[in-house]
Design an enzyme around this catalytic site. Sequence first.
Site, PDB file in Angstrom:
ATOM      1  N   CYS A 141       0.861  -1.189   0.000  1.00 28.78           N
ATOM      2  CA  CYS A 141       0.000   0.000   0.000  1.00 28.78           C
ATOM      3  C   CYS A 141       0.902   1.246   0.000  1.00 28.78           C
ATOM      4  CB  CYS A 141      -0.927   0.010   1.215  1.00 28.78           C
ATOM      5  SG  CYS A 141      -1.940  -1.480   1.321  1.00 28.78           S
ATOM      6  N   SER A 226      -7.052  -6.863  11.573  1.00 27.40           N
ATOM      7  CA  SER A 226      -7.216  -5.862  10.521  1.00 27.40           C
ATOM      8  C   SER A 226      -6.581  -6.366   9.234  1.00 27.40           C
ATOM      9  CB  SER A 226      -6.532  -4.567  10.977  1.00 27.40           C
ATOM     10  OG  SER A 226      -6.684  -3.554  10.016  1.00 27.40           O
ATOM     11  N   SER A 249      -9.427  -2.663   5.829  1.00 25.23           N
ATOM     12  CA  SER A 249      -8.794  -1.417   5.387  1.00 25.23           C
ATOM     13  C   SER A 249      -9.278  -1.108   3.982  1.00 25.23           C
ATOM     14  CB  SER A 249      -7.273  -1.583   5.414  1.00 25.23           C
ATOM     15  OG  SER A 249      -6.863  -1.815   6.744  1.00 25.23           O
ATOM     16  N   HIS A 251     -10.277   2.230   2.487  1.00 29.85           N
ATOM     17  CA  HIS A 251      -9.570   3.437   2.022  1.00 29.85           C
ATOM     18  C   HIS A 251     -10.103   4.059   0.735  1.00 29.85           C
ATOM     19  CE1 HIS A 251      -6.945   2.709   5.315  1.00 29.85           C
ATOM     20  NE2 HIS A 251      -6.321   1.678   4.771  1.00 29.85           N
ATOM     21  N   ASN A 325      -1.349   9.652   8.426  1.00 29.95           N
ATOM     22  CA  ASN A 325      -0.100   9.991   9.071  1.00 29.95           C
ATOM     23  C   ASN A 325       0.955   9.994   7.960  1.00 29.95           C
ATOM     24  OD1 ASN A 325       1.729  10.530  11.008  1.00 29.95           O
ATOM     25  ND2 ASN A 325       1.402   8.661  12.176  1.00 29.95           N
ATOM     26  N   CYS A 368       2.953   2.893  13.803  1.00 32.66           N
ATOM     27  CA  CYS A 368       3.813   1.704  13.803  1.00 32.66           C
ATOM     28  C   CYS A 368       4.718   1.736  12.587  1.00 32.66           C
ATOM     29  CB  CYS A 368       2.979   0.438  13.720  1.00 32.66           C
ATOM     30  SG  CYS A 368       2.391  -0.100  15.286  1.00 32.66           S
TER      31      CYS A 368
HETATM   32  N1  SAH Z   1      -2.193  -4.969   7.063  1.00 27.64           N
HETATM   33  C1  SAH Z   1      -3.294  -4.692   7.935  1.00 27.64           C
HETATM   34  C2  SAH Z   1      -2.884  -4.123   9.283  1.00 27.64           C
HETATM   35  C3  SAH Z   1      -1.897  -2.995   9.229  1.00 27.64           C
HETATM   36  S1  SAH Z   1      -2.047  -1.387   9.649  1.00 27.64           S
HETATM   37  C4  SAH Z   1      -4.248  -3.751   7.266  1.00 27.64           C
HETATM   38  O1  SAH Z   1      -3.896  -3.176   6.254  1.00 27.64           O
HETATM   39  O2  SAH Z   1      -5.376  -3.627   7.721  1.00 27.64           O
HETATM   40  C5  SAH Z   1      -3.481  -0.875  10.385  1.00 27.64           C
HETATM   41  C6  SAH Z   1      -4.179   0.273   9.643  1.00 27.64           C
HETATM   42  O3  SAH Z   1      -3.368   1.448   9.490  1.00 27.64           O
HETATM   43  C7  SAH Z   1      -4.616  -0.101   8.236  1.00 27.64           C
HETATM   44  O4  SAH Z   1      -5.935   0.318   8.050  1.00 27.64           O
HETATM   45  C8  SAH Z   1      -3.660   0.696   7.373  1.00 27.64           C
HETATM   46  O5  SAH Z   1      -4.165   0.898   6.089  1.00 27.64           O
HETATM   47  C9  SAH Z   1      -3.510   1.952   8.184  1.00 27.64           C
HETATM   48  N2  SAH Z   1      -2.353   2.796   7.798  1.00 27.64           N
HETATM   49  C10 SAH Z   1      -1.170   2.408   7.289  1.00 27.64           C
HETATM   50  N3  SAH Z   1      -0.371   3.460   7.060  1.00 27.64           N
HETATM   51  C11 SAH Z   1      -1.056   4.551   7.436  1.00 27.64           C
HETATM   52  C12 SAH Z   1      -0.769   5.947   7.444  1.00 27.64           C
HETATM   53  N4  SAH Z   1       0.394   6.406   7.004  1.00 27.64           N
HETATM   54  N5  SAH Z   1      -1.706   6.773   7.926  1.00 27.64           N
HETATM   55  C13 SAH Z   1      -2.892   6.309   8.367  1.00 27.64           C
HETATM   56  N6  SAH Z   1      -3.229   5.011   8.385  1.00 27.64           N
HETATM   57  C14 SAH Z   1      -2.327   4.136   7.914  1.00 27.64           C
END
Ligand code: SAH
Length: 392
Positions: A141, A226, A249, A251, A325, A368
Amino acid sequence: MTILPVIPTSLDQPDAVATRRRPSMPPRHLADLDLAARKEAVSALGEPAFRAKQISTHYFGRLVREVDAMTDLPAASRARLTGDLLPTLLTPVRELACDDGATRKTLWRLHDGSLVESVLMGYPDRVTACVSSQAGCGMACPFCATGQQGLTRNLSIAEIVDQVVYLAGVAASGAVTGSPPRLSRVVFMGMGEPLANYPRVIEAVRRLTAPAPEGLGLSQRHITVSTVGLVPAIRRLTAEDLNVTLALSLHAPDDDLRDELVPVNQRWKVAEVLDAAFDYAARTGRRISIEYALIRDVNDQPWRADLLGKLLRGKLAHVNLIPLNPTPGSKWDASPKPVEREFVRRLREAGVATTVRDTRGREIDGACGQLAAGELTEASAGGAAADAEVAQ
Ligand code: SAH
C-alpha cells in the site's frame, strides 16, 4: 505504475511466497504450543509433566517471561527449559513513551535481526496492545511505509504472543498512568498483514484467548484482526469458531482508486471484499470496522463519502476514519479538518456509524513502523521506510 502485492499461494503455507532468501524462523517457544504439546515437550526434556503447567502459569498467569525469575524451578530445570521452551525471542532496541505515559512504543530486534514494533495504548477504561504479525509487509500500500519496505518474513506464533505478554506485564506494573492495570484488548494493526500469516495468527489468537495457564484469557471480541482484504482468508476466518472483530482497510469505495491505494484490490474488488466482510458480520453478529485513511484530495471528496455511505447503509458496519499519518518523503497529506468533518457528516447522514480515530503517539513516531524506519535508515543508508497506524 503500481507495485503488485505479494500474496501467499496457500493460506496454510504462508511462507510459500517468492522471497529472495529462505526466512529464518525463531527457535521454538512455549507459546507456540498448546498445553498438551507443552506437556509432551517437557517430558521429552526429562522433566516431570507438571512443569508444563508450572511454567505456563508463570508465563501466562503472572506474565513472567524470563526463566530465571521462575524461582520455584530447580536450577538444572531452568537451564534445560531456557534452551528448549523459553528462548529470548524479542530484544528491546528502543522504548518510547508519550501522551503523558498513556502511549508506549517498543521497537524489537528478532533473532535474525529483523525489527518489529508493538504499541501499548492506555485509555481510562481499557488498555490496548497493537502488535505486529510480520516483519515488513508484502501488500505494497503506497501510503503505508511498512508497505514500501516489502516482506521480510512471517512472525512465529510465539513472537506474536510474546509481544502481548510483555505489554500485559508493562500494564500490570502500573506504568500506564490513568488506565486499569489489566491489558484487555489486542489489535493486529502493527506491522504486517495478519491474514497473510493466517495459521500462525489464528493460533496466536487461540493462545491469547485460552484461559490461563494455557493462554492469556482475553475475550475473543476484544481482539481485532485488521486486513487489506484477502478474500479467501476472510472466508476461512468466517468458518472458524472465533468471534474476533474484523477490521477491513478499505480506504476507497471505488475500484479505480482502491486498485492504487490497496493494490490487492486488483485481485479482489471492492464489491467482493465487502461481501466477504458482510458475511463475516452476519455469521458472528459482530459489527465490522471499515478503516479509511483520509488523504487530502485523494480519497476525501464528498462524492466518495456518499458512495461509501451507499455501500454500507443498513449493514452491520461502522467507519473508522484515520487522519493520514504522512510517511517520510510521501507526497500525500492528511485531509484538512473541515473536509474531514464534511466526510463524517455525509456518512452519518447516510445512516452509517462513523468515528474519527484518535491518533496516538505521533511525537514518538507513533505510527507503527516509523521507529523501525528510523533504525533501518541509520543502519543502512537509504534504508526502507516503515509505517502503519497504531490506534484502534
Ligand atoms: N495490514 C493490515 C494491518 C496494518 S495497519 C491492514 O492493512 O489492515 C493498520 C491500519 O493502518 C490499516 O488500516 C492501514 O491501512 C492503516 N495505515 C497504514 N499506514 C497509514 C498511514 N500512514 N496513515 C494512516 N493510516 C495508515
